[in-house]
Every structure is written in C-alpha cells, then in structure tokens.
Write an enzyme that holds these catalytic residues in place. Sequence first.
Site, short mmCIF file in Angstrom:
data_model
loop_
_atom_site.label_atom_id
_atom_site.label_comp_id
_atom_site.label_asym_id
_atom_site.label_seq_id
_atom_site.Cartn_x
_atom_site.Cartn_y
_atom_site.Cartn_z
N ARG A 139 40.73 38.89 50.39
CA ARG A 139 39.37 39.60 49.46
C ARG A 139 38.19 39.37 51.13
O ARG A 139 38.66 38.78 51.82
CB ARG A 139 38.75 38.59 48.44
CG ARG A 139 39.50 38.35 46.89
CD ARG A 139 39.73 39.84 46.44
NE ARG A 139 40.24 39.39 45.19
CZ ARG A 139 41.03 40.10 44.18
NH1 ARG A 139 40.49 41.33 44.79
NH2 ARG A 139 41.39 39.42 43.45
N ASP A 192 46.62 48.41 34.03
CA ASP A 192 45.38 49.28 33.87
C ASP A 192 45.24 50.13 35.12
O ASP A 192 43.19 50.59 35.17
CB ASP A 192 44.37 48.09 34.26
CG ASP A 192 44.07 47.11 35.12
OD1 ASP A 192 44.80 47.42 36.72
OD2 ASP A 192 43.19 46.81 34.92
N GLY A 227 44.99 47.43 43.50
CA GLY A 227 44.43 48.05 42.02
C GLY A 227 43.35 48.96 42.68
O GLY A 227 43.27 49.42 43.50
N ASP A 228 42.88 49.25 41.75
CA ASP A 228 41.51 49.94 41.88
C ASP A 228 40.34 49.67 42.70
O ASP A 228 40.06 50.48 43.46
CB ASP A 228 41.06 50.00 40.48
CG ASP A 228 40.40 48.91 39.55
OD1 ASP A 228 40.39 47.86 40.76
OD2 ASP A 228 39.77 48.08 38.91
N ARG A 270 51.77 36.25 37.15
CA ARG A 270 52.06 37.07 38.66
C ARG A 270 53.34 36.87 39.50
O ARG A 270 53.14 38.10 41.10
CB ARG A 270 50.62 37.17 39.28
CG ARG A 270 49.52 37.38 38.98
CD ARG A 270 48.47 37.69 40.03
NE ARG A 270 47.03 37.78 39.75
CZ ARG A 270 46.21 37.94 39.90
NH1 ARG A 270 45.94 37.22 41.58
NH2 ARG A 270 44.79 38.36 40.14
N SER A 321 56.55 27.84 8.58
CA SER A 321 55.70 26.42 9.01
C SER A 321 55.03 26.68 10.49
O SER A 321 54.53 25.62 11.01
CB SER A 321 56.81 26.15 9.73
OG SER A 321 58.41 26.40 10.51
N ARG A 323 42.60 40.87 31.70
CA ARG A 323 41.31 41.10 32.10
C ARG A 323 40.72 42.67 31.39
O ARG A 323 40.64 41.42 30.29
CB ARG A 323 41.58 42.17 33.22
CG ARG A 323 40.14 42.40 33.99
CD ARG A 323 39.84 42.45 35.73
NE ARG A 323 40.65 44.02 35.85
CZ ARG A 323 40.95 44.99 37.01
NH1 ARG A 323 40.01 43.82 37.79
NH2 ARG A 323 41.28 46.02 36.77
N GLY A 362 44.86 41.35 44.23
CA GLY A 362 45.59 40.68 43.45
C GLY A 362 47.22 40.85 43.96
O GLY A 362 47.60 41.71 43.91
N THR A 405 49.91 46.10 40.28
CA THR A 405 49.01 44.83 39.49
C THR A 405 49.61 44.14 38.20
O THR A 405 50.18 45.96 37.64
CB THR A 405 47.67 45.92 39.20
OG1 THR A 405 46.44 44.70 37.99
CG2 THR A 405 47.37 46.79 38.96
N ILE A 406 49.66 42.92 37.77
CA ILE A 406 50.56 43.21 36.82
C ILE A 406 50.04 43.69 34.92
O ILE A 406 50.01 43.82 33.71
CB ILE A 406 50.80 41.67 36.27
CG1 ILE A 406 49.34 41.24 36.06
CG2 ILE A 406 51.71 41.12 37.56
CD1 ILE A 406 49.22 39.77 35.30
N ASP A 407 48.53 44.12 35.33
CA ASP A 407 47.21 44.42 33.71
C ASP A 407 47.91 45.64 33.70
O ASP A 407 47.74 46.47 31.90
CB ASP A 407 46.03 44.67 34.99
CG ASP A 407 45.67 43.04 34.48
OD1 ASP A 407 46.23 41.87 34.54
OD2 ASP A 407 44.10 43.03 35.74
#
Length: 328
Positions: free
Chosen positions: A76, A134, A106-107, A261, A219, A176, A15, A130-132
């Site tokens: 991918r 992680d 990423g991973d 992203r 409210s 995720r 990503g 990666t924005i996550d």
Amino acid sequence: MTSKIKKIGVFTSGGDSPGMNAAIRSVVRTCAYLKVECMGIYRGYEGMIEGDFKPMDARSVNNIINKGGTILKSARSLAFMTKEGRQQAYDKLTEAGIDALVVIGGDGSFTGALIFNQEFNFPVIGIPGTIDNDIFGTTFTLGFDTALNTVVDVIDKIRDTASSHNRLFFVEVMGRDVGHIALNAGVGAGAEEILIPEENLGLERLLESLKRSKASGKSSSIVVVAEGDKTGKNVFELKEYVETHLPIYDVRVSVLGHMQRGGAPSCFDRVLASRMGVRAVEALLEGKTNLMVGIQDNKITMTPISKAIKGHTKIDLELMRVSEIMTT
C-alpha cells in the site's frame, strides 16, 4: 506494429491473487517477443516512487507460472495518494526511460493508474487481479477461479468432520461487498445455505431453513457466509444467535481468511493471465491507454478503466435460483 513505446513497466498492486505471476510472465515475454524492453517495478506504487526497478527478460520469469503471490511484491502506498508522491513516481519512471505501464490489481490500483494518467498523460493498461471478482467489465478476474477451488476443497474437508460430529459449521469466505466466492463455492460444495451481501436472507429465514434441514434428516449442515453479508451480524454472532434459538445444533465457525489468496493458480487462471498479458502489451503498442483487459464470452475485451472502477458486478441470478433448489 510500430509504436513510440520502447520500454514498458509492469507492477502488481493491492491484494495479491493467484495468477499475478502468470500475468507478469506473459507481459515480460510478450515484450521480449515484440522487441520491447520490460522493467519490473517492485512493491507497487511505493516502489515506483522509490525507483525500485529491475530489467526483466524472457528468462527472468522462468518457473513462475505455477506460483501464487507475486514476485514483484505488493504494498500500500500512502505517498502515491498525494500529488507530490505521484510527481516523484513520474520522475523515477522518466529517469528509467519507462514509457508506459501495465498495472495488475483491483479497483484501488486502477484508480491510482487513472489519476496518474490524467496528471501526466502516461499510458496505462490494467489487468484485473483480485479473488473477489468484483471488477466491472470482465466475467472473471485473476485469482477468482483458484480461490473458488481452494474454498471448495476446504469445505469438503470441513464437511467430513461436521458429519462425524453432527455439527453445523458457519464457513466465512472473502468477498468484501460481493458474494461471488460464497455463491459459487457454496453451490460447488453443496452448502445447505449461502449468505451473501446481494440478498438479505434474514435471521428468521435462516432459522427456518436450518429447522427444515434438521427435520428432513440432515445430521450436519454447512452454511457459507460472505464476509460482507447483510444479516447485520458477523459470523461469530450468527453462531451465538443460532445456538440461542436452535440449541439442538452444535455450532462451529471456520474463517478461511487469507488462505483463499494463496496457492498455485488453477489452469484457468494461468491461461487467462497469459491471454490478458499479451493483450495488455499489444494495446499499449497500438497507442491505447486507460483501458482494462477483461474476458467476456471467452473473448478478450477492453473496458475503460473509469467504467471498471465505477461499474458494479451483478450476482448470477440463475446460479441463485440453482442454489435455492439445491438447498432443498
């Protein structure tokens, strides 16, 4: 700095995240500074298999530090998951005279790089994009800070309409299986409740929290939900559940999706990408491999890619405590 490495390939995979272009720029210009050739590999591992390469010099990365996405594209690659595909990639790299790789991703991207190194003894260094947020071994990944600012900005806008109509908004953010975006953005945007995978709030506790908010005179309310939240219901099911058990609420849902992203990277992500890119190239020229560049305590660090993949990031317990106090 002496090294047998004469040409380094750089590519982005998985990503996209804000800051990837800044990292590409840093790798290319560090190569130019150290008199090493640099080759851009388009479309990640898929482009590697097809030999989709382009020489890059310092001028080829002008005016990209402020751009989101990745100029090298990402894709991918099912073919790279096979031994035959990886052999084709190795052959193309060898034909092009590429001696080492910098992978920004990423991973999943790191897993591919690690396997590739083990099979062909090909030097690789990773930069976490990666924005996550992680990835184990770094306090921040490229894109995380920008994504947070995007989410907070959107929630601020949602709060305007929530207040105008006395509504409850469920705002789903990416993440995720981790709640870093939800927790940080929730605190930063003043959310009334934050649902993350690391803590199962439970539906009854959520209802009690919303009842207290209503009784205290609020409210309108904002509930930030990480996409991997473990309440057992997706954000639209949560909406229906609350409407059924608390009909006093007019509930709306906003799924932020891939807008998180996009956009120009923050100054933090631009600086981080620049620092990581420099260290990645230097590490390769020092003979290092199978390492990921990270940042901890504001210092650039190196973590074995195997640990970065297998390790688990931990939620900030202090921030959890702050969020509980702030939602009072």
